[in-house]
Structure formats: structure tokens, C-alpha cells
Design an enzyme around this catalytic site. Structure first.
Site, PDB file in Angstrom:
ATOM      1  N   LYS A  24       0.822  -1.210   0.000  1.00  0.00           N
ATOM      2  CA  LYS A  24       0.000   0.000   0.000  1.00  0.00           C
ATOM      3  C   LYS A  24       0.860   1.267   0.000  1.00  0.00           C
ATOM      4  CE  LYS A  24      -4.050  -2.040   0.271  1.00  0.00           C
ATOM      5  NZ  LYS A  24      -3.609  -3.436   0.148  1.00  0.00           N
ATOM      6  N   ASP A 100     -10.172  -5.856  -5.386  1.00  0.00           N
ATOM      7  CA  ASP A 100     -10.706  -6.020  -4.032  1.00  0.00           C
ATOM      8  C   ASP A 100     -10.972  -4.665  -3.389  1.00  0.00           C
ATOM      9  OD1 ASP A 100      -7.850  -5.740  -4.164  1.00  0.00           O
ATOM     10  OD2 ASP A 100      -7.785  -6.059  -2.001  1.00  0.00           O
ATOM     11  N   ASP A 101     -11.907  -4.664  -2.446  1.00  0.00           N
ATOM     12  CA  ASP A 101     -12.208  -3.493  -1.613  1.00  0.00           C
ATOM     13  C   ASP A 101     -12.541  -2.250  -2.441  1.00  0.00           C
ATOM     14  OD1 ASP A 101     -11.605  -5.156   0.539  1.00  0.00           O
ATOM     15  OD2 ASP A 101      -9.515  -4.526   0.600  1.00  0.00           O
ATOM     16  N   TYR A 145     -14.372 -11.631  -2.650  1.00  0.00           N
ATOM     17  CA  TYR A 145     -13.230 -12.540  -2.505  1.00  0.00           C
ATOM     18  C   TYR A 145     -13.338 -13.466  -1.297  1.00  0.00           C
ATOM     19  CZ  TYR A 145     -11.760  -8.682   0.564  1.00  0.00           C
ATOM     20  OH  TYR A 145     -11.707  -7.701   1.525  1.00  0.00           O
ATOM     21  N   ASP A 211      -2.411  -5.318   9.554  1.00  0.00           N
ATOM     22  CA  ASP A 211      -2.535  -3.929   9.116  1.00  0.00           C
ATOM     23  C   ASP A 211      -3.864  -3.307   9.526  1.00  0.00           C
ATOM     24  OD1 ASP A 211      -3.956  -5.578   7.459  1.00  0.00           O
ATOM     25  OD2 ASP A 211      -3.267  -4.684   5.581  1.00  0.00           O
ATOM     26  N   ASN A 239      -0.586 -13.461   3.708  1.00  0.00           N
ATOM     27  CA  ASN A 239      -0.458 -12.020   3.914  1.00  0.00           C
ATOM     28  C   ASN A 239       0.067 -11.816   5.336  1.00  0.00           C
ATOM     29  OD1 ASN A 239      -0.632  -9.281   3.551  1.00  0.00           O
ATOM     30  ND2 ASN A 239      -2.841  -9.164   3.837  1.00  0.00           N
TER      31      ASN A 239
END
Length: 599
Positions: A24, A100-101, A145, A211, A239
């Protein structure tokens, strides 16, 4: 950059072969996806790709254009191709496109071109896949997802059915399980997904991701996924925690899980073969801890480079003959002395060094151990408390069961005033030092080298920071004990009319709880003196937070028993329970205030 290089070496050592790049903090991965990399950025990214390939790791470049892409725009599509063509020029041959998102809504132009959001995404993904020459690894992350995001359900999701039917067969589809962070992923749930998306899914596992929770870190083993999943998946991506040093155990245990799965697929199906292929999280954790304790005590800068002191010591060390206890002549090396400036990490300032010194002053007294010459005998007690000497006020204090027993509950019994148990004379071995089992000092503690983290230290850290849905056994026992003490505090209240035995039981369990808190405080002090500044910088905030929480919990339990001095200045009495941190002229001063208890 340096941390990713270290990660590639870990992966090479443990047999893992794919790394997906999608941070990110790289604005050109998501927010500024249309922009190509500058010359300086290109050099760094190319070096990263080559470093991964040298370690036998496939570098997957991921891009997330979904926030503002116009799917029907030829301009946006050209910019996306240009960006990926640039990355392909760095030597990268594997890619992922992530949706995603993001919001399901399409702009008016896209609505005129595509019948649904899923059709728009598959159109772009298929064109990019073909433009790149249909690479062997090309991944697609859908907007739905995980099962909890599917509308109205996984089996009835129109979106996923379109994705499964329209997406090219060579494109892998990413899936996280039943939820974004799945406690368990079962073979049955994977088979259900496979039916909908028309291919084996690739699991993007968020089990150790932190995160979303800035005050939590997860050191526990890879867990809740049967090793039989390996044969049912297109792949598995973990992740991890944001902090590199927190990921040694999760990635190590993931590799063990993967090897167990491979053995299961290659076995002949016999009972003995299937038993040997079963993955056990605790056994995997033990293997990982045994490796970590060897690596964790290296003198490293925050960038994971060796401290200059260690480098110069390796370069200039000269052998000297030392006569050991058994009369043999053994070589010994001595490190040359260095100035304080030589110990500064690259890019560190004198102010940071001063802060480190201030923090380490907390542990100076704890870690002062008597110097021992080679061959000097020491006294080791066969039966000792893991918490060191007991407070003279706590004549009936109790002990906490050692982590190695695995009970997770606090056990208590009255201490005796009898003679010390039989002691034997023996020397210090390297294994004893690593495991924290060295000879005991007169105070009952095993003297450790300053900055040495033992296997017991690491086990306790893992127990404190286990997994998102699960505490370690001892931590869970500590929480249960605290709730019991709070719920039954009337046993020791001023107006208590209970039996005397209940009051004694409460105080005994309270003493054991306080000793457990002291043990974690001792872990914090030992941790802060570590010469491995990389792990200190990564994990310090979490250990500091939980240590301070337990200091407050310990003081609260003592207050319930009426053991905190009551006077006009109640704040001062409470303050004396804590070890306070004061800030003055931008220099951190750590103050250990003497504890004042009532007799």
C-alpha cells in the site's frame, strides 16, 4: 528493500517459491496506478525482481486499478498496458490484477458498454492477460473474494458465476476463505468455491495480517488449515504482519505445512504414510522456534545489517589460548573495542542512540550477572521458580506453571521455608545458555549474557501474541485468573465474613498472578537489551503495550487486597505501582519508582 531481500532468503531456505508485490505504500500500485515508475524507482524494482529470481522465488507484480478505472476507456486500458509492459521489462514474468475493496458501482459510460460489473472486470483482465502473452502466473482478485462478501450467498452469487464463466482458464482466482480473516479453511469450503469459479482457487490467507489492528501482532503458527488442502488449491499466499521480524515463525510454519501437504499428495495412501504427513501446528512451532533462537541474537541494525562492532570483531579477532577446566587448550577470540559512534546503525542519529541507551537502562540491573571465567563451576538448583526470588512480603506466594508444561492455567501452592533442595556443580553449556537453563545465581536466576533472548523468552512472546482468534495457553490462563480475582474480591474485602481458607486462596492466587506479571516485565527488560535492534524496533511497541497493561492489572489486584498505601495523595501511591516514562527536552528518561506497600 533490504527487508524484502531477507524475506527472499527465508523463502529460499524453507522451500517457498512465490512472492506477490502489492504494498500500500507504493502509490503507483493502487492510487497512482496509471503512472509509470521513474528511473530511480525502476532501478530499485528491477533489483527486487532479480533478487527474488536469484533465490528461486517467482516475483508477482500486482496492480489495483479498480478504484477509479473506466473499464470501457481505451485510454485507461492503454495506460494499464504501458505500466505492465514497463514492469515486464524489469524481468518480471508474473502478474496479478486486483479488484478487491472497491465499490460495485460503474460509471454511466461503463453501464452502456457492459451488462454487469463482473463483465467489465473480466473484459479488462482477459485483454491484459492476452497482451502479456498469457504468462504462466496471472492472478485475479474478485471484489467478492470471500463467502461473507458474496451476494446473496456463495452458491447464488451472480457476480462470481460470471467471473468463473468469462475469465480465461489460465487465470488464477484469489480467495480468502469464509471471511476476510478466516479462522479455518476446510477442504469442503474450497470444493464449494471451486464449483462456482470453475477452477481451483488460490488462497490469499490473512491469518497473520495485522494492518487492520495497529496494537496487535501475530507470532503464532500457521493453523486451522489441513495439509490436505495443498492438493485442492492453485496456490497459497500468506499475507503477513507489517513488521518483517514478526513473520519468521508464521512463514516458517507455513513452509512446514506446505511440505506436509506435498508429502501427503506423493504418499501411497498407507496409514503410516498418512500419519507422517499430518501437520501439527505445535510441532511446526517448535521447529521454527529452534531455528529462530539461533538467528534472533545476532547483533543487527534496524536495517538488518550487522553492527559495525560485530563486523570489526569478525575481521580483527585474534586467537588466544585458554585453558579450560578439563585441561584442554581451546582457542578463544576477543573482539576489539569500538567507539559509540561505530555502533550507530546506518542512518541513525546520536539522538536515537541516546534513546536506545535510556531504554536499555531499564534492563541494566536485571541483566547484571557475575562474570564467569572459562571452567568456573557454578551452582545449579534442581528445583527453582521460573520467576526468580520471591518477595519477602509474599510468604505464601505461588508459582505459575512453566510454559513448557502447556497447561495454560495458574497453579498455586504454599511455599516452604525449608532448606534449599540438593544442588549440583556443573559448568555452563551453550545449549543451556540458549534455553535459559544456565547455572543459577545466588538470587535463584540463571545469569544470562546481556542481550540474549532465550528459547523460553521467545515461547512467552509467542504466547502473548498468538493468533487473531486465539490466545496462547498461558495468556488465556492469565486472563481467566484476572477475571476470577476480580469476581471474587469480596473474599478479602474489609467486610468479608467468608471462611479464612477462601481469603488465603484468593491471596495465593493473587500472588501467583503478580509473579506472572513480573515474568512478562522481565521478558520486556531482557528484550530491550537485545543486540538485535531489528527485532527490537519491530516488536517493541507491542511488548511495551502489553507490559504496561499488566503493570496496571497487577496494581489493580494489589489494590483489591488493600495493599496499596492509602494516604491523602492517592495519585502518588498509585504512581508508585508503575514504572513511569517521563519526557524532558526531547530526551526520554525512564524512571523506576520504588514501590511502597503497606505491611
Amino acid at each position: 528493500m533490504e527487508q524484502r531481500m531477507v524475506l527472499f532468503k527465508w523463502m529460499q531456505r524453507w522451500g517457498l517459491n512465490v512472492y506477490m508485490y502489492g504494498p500500500k505504500d507504493d502509490l503507483k500500485h493502487r492510487l497512482l496506478w496509471r503512472e509509470t515508475y521513474s528511473a530511480e524507482e525502476s532501478v530499485q524494482l528491477k533489483a527486487l525482481v532479480l533478487a527474488a529470481q536469484e533465490c528461486g522465488v517467482e516475483f508477482v507484480y500486482a496492480i489495483s486499478p479498480g478504484q477509479d478505472i473506466t473499464f470501457s476507456s481505451s485510454c485507461d486500458l492503454s495506460l494499464l498496458k504501458q505500466k505492465l509492459r514497463q514492469v515486464k521489462g524489469f524481468g518480471c514474468m508474473a502478474f496479478a490484477i486486483l479488484f478487491d475493496d472497491i465499490d460495485h458501482a460503474m460509471c454511466p459510460t461503463d453501464k452502456e458498454t457492459f451488462s454487469s460489473f463482473a463483465h467489465a472486470q473480466t473484459s479488462v483482465a482477459n485483454e491484459i492477460y492476452q497482451y502479456l502473452g498469457e504468462p504462466p502466473i496471472f492472478l485475479f482478485c474478485p471484489t467478492e473474494y470471500c463467502s461473507s462478501l458474496c451476494y446473496p450467498s456463495l452458491s447464488k452469487s451472480y457476480y462470481l458465476k460470471v467471473i468463473g464463466n468469462e475469465l480465461q482458464p489460465g487465470i488464477g482466482i484469489i480467495w480468502t476463505g469464509s471471511t476476510v480473516i478466516s479462522k479455518e479453511i476446510t477442504p469442503e469450503s474450497v470444493e464449494e468455491v471451486q464449483v462456482v469459479i470453475k477452477r481451483r482457487p488460490l488462497i490469499w490467507d490473512n491469518l497473520h495480517a495485522n494492518d487492520y489492528a495497529q496494537r496487535r501482532v501475530f507470532l503464532g503458527p500457521y493453523k486451522g488449515r489441513a495439509s490436505s488442502l495443498v492438493s485442492k488449491l492453485h496456490g497459497m499466499l500468506l499475507n503477513p504482519n507489517c513488521e518483517l521480524e514478526a513473520n519468521y515463525l508464521p512463514i516458517h510454519t507455513l513452509a512446514t505445512w506446505y511440505r506436509c501437504g506435498l508429502r501427503a499428495t506423493q504418499s501411497d495412501g498407507g496409514e503410516k504414510g498418512s500419519e507422517s504427513c499430518q501437520y501439527c501446528p505445535n510441532e511446526a512451532l517448535n521447529l521454527a522456534l529452534a531455528d529462530w533462537v539461533k538467528d534472533v541474537n545476532r547483533p543487527l541494525c534496524p536495517s538488518r545489517q550487522l553492527l559495525k562492532e560485530a563486523k570489526e570483531g569478525q575481521a580483527r579477532s585474534k586467537p588466544h589460548d585458554v585453558v579450560s577446566q578439563n585441561g584442554d587448550v581451546e582457542p578463544k577470540t576477543e573482539k576489539p573495542s569500538t567507539s559509540e559512534s561505530d555502533l550507530l546503525p546506518q542512518g541513525s542519529s546520536a539522538k536515537e542512540l541516546e534513546m536506545d541507551k535510556a531504554k536499555e537502562s531499564l534492563v541494566e540491573e536485571t541483566h547484571k550477572a557475575p562474570k564467569m571465567d572459562v571452567g568456573q563451576p557454578a551452582v545449579k538448583s534442581e528445583k527453582t521458580s521460573p520467576f526468580g526470588p520471591r518477595d519477602s512480603l509474599n510468604d505464601s506466594t505461588d508459582k505459575l506453571r512453566d510454559l513448557s508444561t502447556g497447561t495454560g492455567d495458574i497453579d498455586y501452592q504454599k511455599s516452604s521455608d525449608g532448606p534449599l533442595p540438593h544442588a549440583e556443580v556443573q559448568g555452563v553449556t551453550e545449549q543451556d545458555r540458549v534455553e535459559g537453563k544456565g547455572p543459577l545465581s545466588p538470587q535463584g536466576r540463571a545469569p544470562l549474557l546481556a542481550g540474549t533472548l532465550t528459547l523460553a523468552n521467545l515461547r512467552l512472546m509467542v504466547d502473548l501474541f498468538y493468533l487473531p482468534y486465539e490466545h496462547g495457553e498461558e495468556t488465556a490462563g492469565l486472563l481467566r485468573e484476572f477475571h476470577w480475582l476480580k469476581a471474587n474480591s469480596d473474599f478479602v474485602s474489609a467486610n468479608a465474613k467468608m471462611e479464612l481458607k477462601k481469603g488465603e486462596e484468593w491471596r495465593a492466587r493473587a500472588a501467583a498472578f503478580q509473579l506472572a506479571c513480573d515474568r512478562i516485565d522481565q521478558l520486556f527488560r531482557q528484550f530491550m537489551s537485545s543486540s538485535n535492534r531489528a527485532i527490537v524496533y519491530d516488536l517493541y511497541p507491542y511488548l511495551w503495550d502489553i507490559r504496561n497493561t499488566l503493570v496496571v492489572a497487577k496494581a489493580f489486584v494489589m489494590w483489591l487486597d488493600g495493599r496499596i498505601e492509602r494516604d491523602t495523595y492517592s495519585f502518588n501511591s498509585w504512581m508508585n505501582c508503575f514504572q513511569c516514562e517521563w519526557s524532558f527536552n526531547n530526551i526520554i528518561i525512564l524512571v523506576v519508582v520504588a514501590e511502597v506497600w503497606t505491611q
